[in-house]
Design a protein around this motif. Structure first.
Motif, PDB file in Angstrom:
ATOM      1  N   ASP A 139      30.280  25.758  35.071  1.00  0.00           N
ATOM      2  CA  ASP A 139      30.836  27.114  35.174  1.00  0.00           C
ATOM      3  C   ASP A 139      32.139  27.112  35.966  1.00  0.00           C
ATOM      4  O   ASP A 139      33.104  27.799  35.593  1.00  0.00           O
ATOM      5  CB  ASP A 139      29.826  28.056  35.840  1.00  0.00           C
ATOM      6  CG  ASP A 139      28.757  28.547  34.876  1.00  0.00           C
ATOM      7  OD1 ASP A 139      28.896  28.281  33.671  1.00  0.00           O
ATOM      8  OD2 ASP A 139      27.788  29.174  35.339  1.00  0.00           O
ATOM      9  N   THR A 140      32.170  26.344  37.056  1.00  0.00           N
ATOM     10  CA  THR A 140      33.393  26.262  37.848  1.00  0.00           C
ATOM     11  C   THR A 140      34.538  25.709  37.008  1.00  0.00           C
ATOM     12  O   THR A 140      35.644  26.268  36.984  1.00  0.00           O
ATOM     13  CB  THR A 140      33.183  25.371  39.085  1.00  0.00           C
ATOM     14  OG1 THR A 140      32.154  25.942  39.903  1.00  0.00           O
ATOM     15  CG2 THR A 140      34.459  25.263  39.906  1.00  0.00           C
ATOM     16  N   GLN A 143      35.643  28.212  34.177  1.00  0.00           N
ATOM     17  CA  GLN A 143      36.445  29.334  34.675  1.00  0.00           C
ATOM     18  C   GLN A 143      37.885  28.914  34.924  1.00  0.00           C
ATOM     19  O   GLN A 143      38.827  29.650  34.606  1.00  0.00           O
ATOM     20  CB  GLN A 143      35.817  29.882  35.960  1.00  0.00           C
ATOM     21  CG  GLN A 143      34.509  30.618  35.730  1.00  0.00           C
ATOM     22  CD  GLN A 143      33.801  30.957  37.022  1.00  0.00           C
ATOM     23  OE1 GLN A 143      34.406  30.938  38.090  1.00  0.00           O
ATOM     24  NE2 GLN A 143      32.501  31.244  36.940  1.00  0.00           N
ATOM     25  N   ASP A 146      39.554  28.292  31.413  1.00  0.00           N
ATOM     26  CA  ASP A 146      39.799  29.565  30.716  1.00  0.00           C
ATOM     27  C   ASP A 146      40.980  30.305  31.335  1.00  0.00           C
ATOM     28  O   ASP A 146      41.819  30.887  30.630  1.00  0.00           O
ATOM     29  CB  ASP A 146      38.550  30.444  30.760  1.00  0.00           C
ATOM     30  CG  ASP A 146      37.440  29.941  29.848  1.00  0.00           C
ATOM     31  OD1 ASP A 146      37.710  29.047  29.009  1.00  0.00           O
ATOM     32  OD2 ASP A 146      36.301  30.435  29.971  1.00  0.00           O
ATOM     33  N   ARG A 147      41.051  30.290  32.665  1.00  0.00           N
ATOM     34  CA  ARG A 147      42.150  30.980  33.343  1.00  0.00           C
ATOM     35  C   ARG A 147      43.471  30.283  33.053  1.00  0.00           C
ATOM     36  O   ARG A 147      44.512  30.926  32.917  1.00  0.00           O
ATOM     37  CB  ARG A 147      41.876  31.047  34.853  1.00  0.00           C
ATOM     38  CG  ARG A 147      42.858  31.903  35.611  1.00  0.00           C
ATOM     39  CD  ARG A 147      42.223  32.499  36.852  1.00  0.00           C
ATOM     40  NE  ARG A 147      41.516  31.505  37.631  1.00  0.00           N
ATOM     41  CZ  ARG A 147      42.104  30.689  38.516  1.00  0.00           C
ATOM     42  NH1 ARG A 147      43.403  30.776  38.708  1.00  0.00           N
ATOM     43  NH2 ARG A 147      41.394  29.824  39.212  1.00  0.00           N
TER      44      ARG A 147
END
Length: 218
Positions: A139-140, A143, A146-147
């Protein structure tokens, strides 16, 4: 009131004992492996007994699995210590890779234990539920990637798992081979300067792999 305070103190004492046993066992398993480590030796190096080790962990295998869980938790704790949301995506990725390298470099015992577990074909780690560890790590990374796409600084279609594996592999490989690298190439592979240079090289490798062409100045 007195019973509540006593109960809290016992929980704290039990938690401290467990943490001490895991810390000492980490050293013992790293040095001697699961087969060579002795519960008696671990007990003798702590303020406890063989009986208490079995009370807390059930068996030597149970203690070893607790050490493995703590080893992977240390990666997640270090990686989670940075507020990546406050950084541009490429800087966040660099910080994540840096944190990963530093755990490997500062805790070579963990590297040796993981090496031993792989030599034994992952016999013990199969008994550990890794769902939370896996989700936190991916998840880290997801994120950040994606950013980066939203910012226009990272390529589209990057797989968080593959990027995570690449960063982990590069960090692990150097620390796992630090003694032989130092001998073969005749340099002090443990020195702060060499560790810093290797960290920078790994960060550059991963970041450049993920960066969009415009972000790399192409």
């Amino acid at each position: 009131m007195g019973q509540a305070v006593t109960g809290q103190r016992r929980k704290r004492d039990a938690s401290a004992t467990r943490a001490e046993l895991i810390a000492v066992a980490t050293e013992e398993f790293a040095e001697k492996g699961l087969a060579g480590a002795r519960v008696e030796e671990i007990a003798s190096r702590t303020a406890t007994s063989k009986h208490m080790i079995y009370y807390h962990f059930g068996s030597k295998d149970g203690l070893y699995r607790a050490v493995l869980e703590q080893a992977y938790a240390e990666f997640r704790i270090a990686e989670g210590a940075v507020d990546y949301a406050d950084l541009p995506a490429l800087d966040a990725l660099a910080a994540l890779v840096s944190a990963t390298f530093d755990v490997h470099a500062q805790r070579p015992q963990i590297v040796r234990i993981i090496m031993g577990e792989n030599i034994n074909r992952g016999a013990q780690i199969r008994s550990i539920d890794s769902f939370l560890q896996r989700e936190v790590a991916l998840d880290t990374m997801r994120q950040i990637l994606d950013r980066g796409v939203e910012e226009g600084t990272m390529r589209k279609g990057l797989d968080p798992l593959q990027v995570h594996l690449t960063a982990s592999a590069l960090c692990f490989h150097y620390i796992a081979n630090v003694h032989t690298f130092g001998h073969v190439f005749e340099f002090d592979a443990h020195s702060p300067d060499q560790l810093s240079a290797r960290r920078d090289e790994i960060i550059a490798t991963v970041v450049n792999r993920c960066a969009a062409p415009a972000a790399k100045g192409d």
